[in-house]
Design a protein around this motif. Structure first.
Motif: not given
Ligand SMILES: [Zn+2]
Length: 407
Positions: A300-312
């Motif tokens: 369920e966690l994997l389904k909702h996580t955005r898998f991308e680099g984030v520039h804070p």
């Protein structure tokens, strides 16, 4: 309360939540109550059914959820009532002494689906393995009240590559990341058998724990937070928490007082240390990814996580009301957070176009509308729809304000 509401301005009293990760003194000092033996982690202001605030009315005290139930349009205004059917936000003060679990919040569509699915499966709402407590999304904005540290989103590609290259224990993960990207890497560590997590992280733990305990690490170094996580874990070295990987894979953010950070759906995050004001959609939907003894549902966690680099992004307040108010912009329609700062002689004027909650963080305020309230540090007010009110101070005052967002 059967006659029309003549007053639209009330004292409000929130609720302290004594979660284990909280500090002992900050919230009691804010509220002017004695510090107890249990930690005070959060102070909730809102209508969430699990801990609704008390509204002090001439007719007596009533919880905010009940008041809204009895007079939805008068409290919330027609537009908010039609759109949300409830007070759309939950307002909190947090005192983070020990880091919180790594978490992701679902989008609105996903929360609706997940809530319905778990209802159909007959999983009780309070079951420990229940993911969806309601059908709502939970975007959040936080404004730092102190030097504040948090984890926020995956590192951008180059920085993550650098971590995988330089931390010797992660050598075996490099090829996974190169072939399968963020998702493959995160899935690998989240699905890894505990034995293997222990084997992989033990040398790292043996290296960072003494350095942490000897005070040799900087808070901008993931080793500091890994060391603290291990030092605070009752399991110690016996069962190393896979959340330690995330400490290295995510951005470590340091936010100064008055600066804000927005957590959108799908962005993994964890508060590490400090005090903040938090404003979120009225929801309790959390999918956890480590640093917690609580339930983790990996698929369920994997389904909702955005898998991308984030520039804070650090959000600075934008001045409104002649500079007396700093508004923290976020894309969430459910809420808007702002800070009102006044010196003696300055007057803040506003008309509430829905229900707003105000908390005095410093100094004293006089709020005048359909009633007059004298508030000092730690005291709160509820301003209901349509109220014309003004705020002044005889010395200085800092107030944080919550209301609905733009929709
Ligand atoms: Zn969160």
């Amino acid at each position: 309360m059967t006659t029309a509401m003549e007053r639209k301005l009330f004292r409000l009293e929130g609720k302290v939540q004594h979660y284990a990760w909280g500090g002992y003194t900050y919230i009691p000092a804010l509220l002017g109550i004695p510090a107890g033996n249990t930690p005070s982690a959060e102070y909730w202001m809102g209508a969430h059914q699990s801990a609704p605030s008390q509204v002090i009315t001439p007719g007596g005290t009533i919880t905010l959820d009940k008041l809204i139930q009895e007079r939805p349009q008068e409290v919330l205004g027609e537009a908010v009532w039609q759109r949300f059917g409830q007070l759309p936000y939950l307002f909190k003060i947090l005192d983070v002494k020990d880091m919180l679990s790594i978490q992701v919040h679902p989008s609105k569509t996903e929360a609706e689906k997940g809530f319905a699915r778990e209802n159909e499966a007959g999983i009780p709402l309070n079951a420990p393995d229940r993911n969806y407590k309601d059908a709502n999304h939970k975007p959040e904005i936080m404004v730092a009240l102190s030097d504040f540290w948090l984890l926020h989103g995956f590192l951008p590609h180059d920085a993550l590559q650098q971590v995988l290259k330089t931390v010797p224990e992660f050598a075996t993960l490099t090829s996974i990341y190169e072939q399968e990207g963020y998702k493959g890497l995160y899935k690998a560590v989240m699905e890894m058998p505990q034995e293997q997590v222990n084997t992989l992280l033990r040398p790292l733990a043996e290296r960072v724990l003494p350095a942490y305990q000897a005070n040799q690490l900087d808070k901008s170094d993931p080793a500091f937070w890994a060391g603290r996580a291990i030092a605070n874990d009752p399991e110690g070295m016996n069962r190393l928490d896979r959340g330690i990987f995330s400490i290295y894979f995510f951005n470590i953010m340091n936010v100064q007082p008055g600066e804000a950070v927005f957590q959108d759906a799908g962005i993994p995050h964890a508060y590490l240390e400090g005090q903040n004001v938090e404003l979120m959609a009225n929801s309790d939907n959390v999918l956890r990814g480590g640093l917690t003894p609580k339930h983790i549902d990996v698929p369920e966690l994997l389904k909702h996580t955005r898998f991308e680099g984030v520039h804070p992004v650090i959000i600075q307040g934008s001045a409104v009301q002649d500079g007396l108010e700093q508004l923290y912009h976020s894309p969430a329609p459910d809420f808007a957070a702002s800070k009102i700062e006044l010196q003696k002689g300055q007057v803040y004027k506003s008309t509430s176009n829905a229900a707003a909650i105000l908390i005095v963080m410093k100094g004293t305020a006089t709020i005048t509308g359909s009633d007059t309230l004298a508030l000092h540090k730690g005291q709160c007010a509820l301003v209901t729809n349509g109220e014309h009110y003004q705020i002044s101070t005889d010395n200085e005052v800092v107030i944080f304000k919550a209301g609905p967002g733009q929709f």
